[in-house]
Design a protein around this motif. Structure first.
Motif, PDB file in Angstrom:
ATOM      1  N   VAL A   9      -7.228   3.106   0.138  1.00  0.00           N
ATOM      2  CA  VAL A   9      -6.575   1.814  -0.088  1.00  0.00           C
ATOM      3  C   VAL A   9      -7.404   0.999  -1.068  1.00  0.00           C
ATOM      4  O   VAL A   9      -6.882   0.387  -1.977  1.00  0.00           O
ATOM      5  N   LYS A  10      -8.714   1.004  -0.842  1.00  0.00           N
ATOM      6  CA  LYS A  10      -9.580   0.250  -1.740  1.00  0.00           C
ATOM      7  C   LYS A  10     -10.930   0.932  -1.918  1.00  0.00           C
ATOM      8  O   LYS A  10     -11.740   0.954  -0.988  1.00  0.00           O
ATOM      9  N   GLU A  65      -2.784   9.098   8.192  1.00  0.00           N
ATOM     10  CA  GLU A  65      -1.595   9.404   8.984  1.00  0.00           C
ATOM     11  C   GLU A  65      -1.691  10.852   9.428  1.00  0.00           C
ATOM     12  O   GLU A  65      -2.169  11.706   8.678  1.00  0.00           O
ATOM     13  N   THR A  99       0.830  -1.204   0.000  1.00  0.00           N
ATOM     14  CA  THR A  99       0.000   0.000   0.000  1.00  0.00           C
ATOM     15  C   THR A  99       0.866   1.258   0.000  1.00  0.00           C
ATOM     16  O   THR A  99       0.353   2.375   0.035  1.00  0.00           O
ATOM     17  N   ALA A 100       2.181   1.072  -0.027  1.00  0.00           N
ATOM     18  CA  ALA A 100       3.093   2.212  -0.004  1.00  0.00           C
ATOM     19  C   ALA A 100       2.866   3.119  -1.211  1.00  0.00           C
ATOM     20  O   ALA A 100       2.853   4.336  -1.100  1.00  0.00           O
ATOM     21  N   GLU A 151      -6.465  15.423  -3.955  1.00  0.00           N
ATOM     22  CA  GLU A 151      -6.143  14.774  -5.227  1.00  0.00           C
ATOM     23  C   GLU A 151      -6.996  13.505  -5.296  1.00  0.00           C
ATOM     24  O   GLU A 151      -7.570  13.104  -4.297  1.00  0.00           O
ATOM     25  N   PRO A 152      -7.079  12.878  -6.456  1.00  0.00           N
ATOM     26  CA  PRO A 152      -7.886  11.655  -6.517  1.00  0.00           C
ATOM     27  C   PRO A 152      -7.401  10.607  -5.502  1.00  0.00           C
ATOM     28  O   PRO A 152      -6.235  10.201  -5.535  1.00  0.00           O
ATOM     29  N   GLY A 153      -8.254  10.237  -4.583  1.00  0.00           N
ATOM     30  CA  GLY A 153      -7.906   9.236  -3.570  1.00  0.00           C
ATOM     31  C   GLY A 153      -7.051   9.762  -2.445  1.00  0.00           C
ATOM     32  O   GLY A 153      -6.527   8.979  -1.642  1.00  0.00           O
ATOM     33  N   TYR A 154      -6.917  11.067  -2.356  1.00  0.00           N
ATOM     34  CA  TYR A 154      -6.037  11.660  -1.342  1.00  0.00           C
ATOM     35  C   TYR A 154      -6.593  12.994  -0.844  1.00  0.00           C
ATOM     36  O   TYR A 154      -7.154  13.768  -1.623  1.00  0.00           O
ATOM     37  N   PHE A 184      -5.506   8.352   2.656  1.00  0.00           N
ATOM     38  CA  PHE A 184      -5.082   7.648   1.437  1.00  0.00           C
ATOM     39  C   PHE A 184      -6.067   6.511   1.176  1.00  0.00           C
ATOM     40  O   PHE A 184      -6.169   5.593   2.003  1.00  0.00           O
ATOM     41  N   ARG A 223      -6.626   4.602   4.645  1.00  0.00           N
ATOM     42  CA  ARG A 223      -5.622   4.702   5.700  1.00  0.00           C
ATOM     43  C   ARG A 223      -5.368   6.175   5.976  1.00  0.00           C
ATOM     44  O   ARG A 223      -5.461   7.004   5.069  1.00  0.00           O
ATOM     45  N   GLN A 227      -7.192   3.674  10.431  1.00  0.00           N
ATOM     46  CA  GLN A 227      -7.762   2.756   9.448  1.00  0.00           C
ATOM     47  C   GLN A 227      -9.277   2.980   9.486  1.00  0.00           C
ATOM     48  O   GLN A 227      -9.872   2.958  10.564  1.00  0.00           O
ATOM     49  N   PRO A 248       0.244   4.174  -3.581  1.00  0.00           N
ATOM     50  CA  PRO A 248      -1.177   4.085  -3.919  1.00  0.00           C
ATOM     51  C   PRO A 248      -1.354   4.045  -5.429  1.00  0.00           C
ATOM     52  O   PRO A 248      -0.591   4.673  -6.171  1.00  0.00           O
ATOM     53  N   ILE A 275     -12.207   1.717   1.710  1.00  0.00           N
ATOM     54  CA  ILE A 275     -11.287   1.554   2.832  1.00  0.00           C
ATOM     55  C   ILE A 275     -10.134   2.542   2.693  1.00  0.00           C
ATOM     56  O   ILE A 275      -9.518   2.649   1.627  1.00  0.00           O
ATOM     57  N   TYR A 279     -12.786  12.637   2.826  1.00  0.00           N
ATOM     58  CA  TYR A 279     -12.701  13.374   1.561  1.00  0.00           C
ATOM     59  C   TYR A 279     -11.762  12.696   0.573  1.00  0.00           C
ATOM     60  O   TYR A 279     -11.931  12.833  -0.643  1.00  0.00           O
TER      61      TYR A 279
END
Lengths: 157, 157, 157, 157
Positions: free
Chosen positions: B117-118, B129, B6-7, B44-47, B115, B127, B145, B9, B125, B80
């Protein structure tokens, strides 16, 4: 219907007679609780309740109380539930918690409660519940499971 | 030393070209973020990244940022991050999250990042930080998580 | 696209040169791993991988690997990832973990990996991933976040 | 001393009269339960209990029952607690769970219990407890919080 064994919390024995004062003084130092408008509602050995009035200043995008605000009051309720049982020269730290959101948090009042499940010398395990009260009706809006650490020899300032 | 898969993405594909505007508009409606002084730092997309300046108004009893406030910004960042990938006529709901607190949250700036993950049709799902920045040094203060729900046919108001 | 800071685990320093032997000996004592058919696949400072061949004996009702079996191998992988960094006269205990199931676990091989995120004197925080491998394809099937305790002065028997 | 509101689970209404048979048939298909020696001990609407005899084949390195085995029986107990309330043409999936380990799991018998907290059309939230029984004494060894998904239109084979 079987009942959870944790339904009836044991009668906890406190380690320090000033537990209630220590919790009140510590809560008063939490600037975040004042900013959110959260109030200490009750404190007993192994138990703590914190209340909050839902309003736009603590809302998410749909007008319900933000999951993070729910987390904040139930994390504090759990932490202080544990802290009532800690020795005099210690402080409390949240190691981790897990929160399930069950229903939209709205109404006249939110009440977050922490219930110690297992006190320990180093770690303390706590359950939490958050209810929304509205016109005499009570709805469970969140469920928490939390691990606290006893910080021996590091009392609050 | 092996690296988590998953490091890196994946490059996510958005379902709706207005994803950035939708996130900004939704964030602006979160009264809780304004009350805590949290700002949208990046999307950003997925972030998604949300920042906060540590100060007494968001502190716990020892002066560090309250675990619940950390939860609030990383829950929003995660939500988001997921929302960027959702279809136009949907909204986002936190089903649950789990937060580990790793170090005292203090310094010049906190940055909470989500971030994906899925991504999924119903559940997503994520993650999270949270880092504290102080005089050029970055410390990981929390790890999350999270499970989100895609609320199809229920766009933000 | 931003990357999680935990993407690149730091180069961990071990406290005891026999870390690899200690992990192997401890794993060999876990009767549950043998019963499930799990094998130690790799061990490095702050990292451990455990593998399992999916088969009916470890399945749930639809024929996929049971979530609890996935939990078992990733809990052990995380525990031993942490244990590599513990001092010689200690043992490792799982305080808690949280597991998200992302996809059906099936295929030729499951690999559960533990990655230390933050080692500490008393507690150690670990992330885990489980991938299913099938005909050269790798699918992330589970994601874990875990808290370990260092049991000082209590080495394995 | 206040009691958790979830202490007294509501009287749940089942959606399908064959709930008990469906649970028993599904449990019988879980190869992992047979491999671990787990037995279905009780099933009621919104409730399920699974028992296990501690023995070296399910142990971790110190001889106690492995955390992952505890996870396996309480994940199944929680899943089937929820499944009793699901409609006839559905199956159950664990989305995620979080488990706290409270005491060494040993003794004559382990009993894992799942209690539905909130059934829903798509998701179902469950609490779990695992007790160890030894010479008439009962010890809480693990606490769980779990999210299930109702898989509509996908009955067990």
């Amino acid at each position: 219907m079987p009942q959870p064994a944790t339904a009836t919390p044991p009668a906890f024995v406190t380690a320090d007679p000033t537990w209630a004062d220590r919790v009140r003084a510590s809560f008063a130092r939490q600037g975040a609780m004042a900013t959110l408008g959260a109030r200490l509602a009750a404190v007993e050995p192994g138990y703590c309740a914190i209340e909050l009035t839902p309003r736009p200043e603590v809302a998410q995008q749909h007008g319900y109380v933000h999951a993070g605000v729910i987390a904040a009051i139930v994390d504090s309720a759990g932490g202080y539930a544990g802290f009532t049982l800690f020795p005099a020269d210690s402080s409390v730290l949240s190691v981790e918690f897990k929160l399930n959101l069950l229903a939209p948090a709205q109404g006249e009042r939110l009440v977050a409660e922490g219930f110690v499940v297992k006190p320990g010398r180093r770690l303390c395990i706590v359950r939490g519940e958050v209810h929304a009260e509205d016109r005499g009706r009570r709805t469970l809006v969140a469920l928490m499971q939390q691990t606290l650490m006893v910080m021996h020899g590091q009392p609050d300032p």
